[in-house]
Design an enzyme around this catalytic site. Structure first.
Site, short mmCIF file in Angstrom:
data_model
loop_
_atom_site.label_atom_id
_atom_site.label_comp_id
_atom_site.label_asym_id
_atom_site.label_seq_id
_atom_site.Cartn_x
_atom_site.Cartn_y
_atom_site.Cartn_z
N GLY A 201 -6.24 86.84 -17.84
CA GLY A 201 -6.96 86.41 -19.04
C GLY A 201 -7.69 87.56 -19.69
CG ASN A 202 -8.48 87.60 -23.54
OD1 ASN A 202 -9.44 87.13 -24.12
ND2 ASN A 202 -7.25 87.12 -23.69
#
Ligand code: CTP
Length: 401
Positions: A201-202
């Site tokens: 993810g980020n």
């Protein structure tokens, strides 16, 4: 803008000091009208010093200037914060036994109230009936929020934060230059699963995208907000907004599908979400464990470029706006990269912001530049993500002609 802030007798009156400050910092002329009870919580000198205007509570002061109606007539917006159960009842009945009461009857400006009281008082049928009456008359009811109350109890009744009150009250008088326009905005960050418990993810919080959706809706647009893992607290105002419909997504593929669907009848597409460029080639059905074998590398496959696809298929007149998150060596390099990215994706506008360990993500503020088709910088903005959102919509609005 001429704004009247009515302050009534609740402990949250101290928070209204900050509200007045925010409005003044935003360039507005603010006249504070406290009730007698409010002055038991915050004194007159504070209101006069902070608003830089004389402050009275009574209709018998300054009679020569017909102050009891003049303030209401001159107001372009009236905010009552906090609004106690008693004041709400008086407003519903149309009572005018003090300066705030006469002002509220004399004004034709939009009125917003921010109720603050204990949960029992808020939920009492009398208060709820009064709120219904005010709502029917077009008064905007801002909040209350749920949370901790003064007695240590908690529930609905807590006054909204000053920033939220200012933002939502000012939205009532905002220009409706996007009236009826259909727009789709993506926000947040995709997550690409590796197994049932892990993902790539980020750090995108979805704040900038959500602010863009809200700014457009406040200006009259009908907004589809395609959200990827945006926290409920960040989405709270969007959930309540009648012109925003939220679609929740998870992976880049889901976000792409939702964007393509919503883009069909949208005049503007704003792609603010941080999309994973790659996803694991295989997703395990069960949690990967050390017993299932050491995991030294993860094979990745590339995700499609969603915004480039939307731009390639856009219908005539449709505007596509992309974002670029860059970590450049210097300002020139940032612009050069942004220009290349805009050309590569063939979008109309590209909003570039710098990201790094300590900037861009999760924070309430941001700094961006908007690049147009010629590569020229059309706008530079910094400040709250909402202020930036309005600036971006100004550029889009000019583009729409
Ligand atoms: N974007 C997209 N689909 C992807 C990746 C990005 O639609 N698979 C969009 C983002 O929503 C954003 C823009 O493309 O509007 C730029 O995203 P960014 O991450 O800055 O650029 P990338 O295209 O991923 O390029 P790079 O990672 O090389 O900087």
């Amino acid at each position: 803008m001429n704004i009247v802030v009515g302050v009534t007798g609740g402990i949250a009156a101290y928070k209204a000091v900050h509200l007045v400050r925010l409005l003044i910092k935003d360039g507005h002329e603010v006249t504070v009208i406290p009730t007698e009870d409010a002055l038991r919580f915050v004194g007159l000198p504070t209101w006069e010093a902070i608003s830089r205007h004389p402050v009275t509570t009574s209709v018998h002061d300054d009679v020569a200037k017909v102050r009891h109606v003049a303030l209401g007539q001159a107001a372009e917006l009236v905010i009552v914060a906090p609004a106690t159960a008693n004041t709400i009842a008086k407003m519903a009945a149309g009572l005018a036994d003090d300066l705030l009461g006469t002002t509220l009857l004399a004004t034709t400006a939009p009125v917003a109230i921010a109720p603050a009281m204990h949960t029992e008082m808020w939920l009492h049928p009398a208060t709820q009936a009064n709120i219904d009456t005010l709502r029917e008359r077009g008064v905007a009811i801002l909040g209350p929020a749920e949370g901790e109350l003064t007695g240590g109890d908690s529930g609905p009744g807590r006054m909204l934060e000053s920033e939220q009150i200012a933002e939502r009250a000012l939205a009532l008088i905002a220009e409706r230059d996007l009236d009826g326009l259909r727009v789709v905005v993506s926000a947040g960050g995709t997550r690409e699963p590796l197994d049932p418990v892990r993902f790539l993810g980020n750090r995108s919080s979805g704040r900038q995208g959500t602010a863009l959706a809200l700014a457009a809706a406040d200006r009259g647009a009908e907004v589809v907000l395609v959200a990827a893992h945006v926290d409920g607290a960040v989405l709270a105002d969007a959930v309540r907004h009648p012109l925003v419909r939220i679609e929740h997504t998870g992976t880049a593929a889901e976000l792409g599908d939702a964007m393509r669907r919503a883009a069909e009848d949208a005049a503007v597409i704003v792609m603010a979400a941080a999309v994973a460029d790659y996803r694991p080639a295989e997703v395990a059905d069960a949690k990967l464990t050390k017993e299932s074998g050491p995991l030294e590398s993860i094979e990745l496959v590339q995700n499609e470029d969603i915004v480039a696809g939307l731009a390639a298929r856009r219908h005539p007149g449709q505007i596509v706006v992309a974002f670029a998150a860059e970590s450049p060596q210097d300002a020139d390099e940032m612009l050069a990269r942004a220009r290349r990215k805009r050309e590569r994706k063939r979008v109309d506008l590209l909003v570039v912001n710098e990201v790094g360990w300590d900037r861009g993500f999760e924070s309430a503020t941001n700094a961006v530049q908007v690049i147009g088709e010629s590569g020229a910088v059309l706008s530079r903005a910094s400040g709250s993500k909402r202020a930036i959102a309005d600036d971006i919509w100004d550029v889009i609005s000019a583009h729409l002609g």
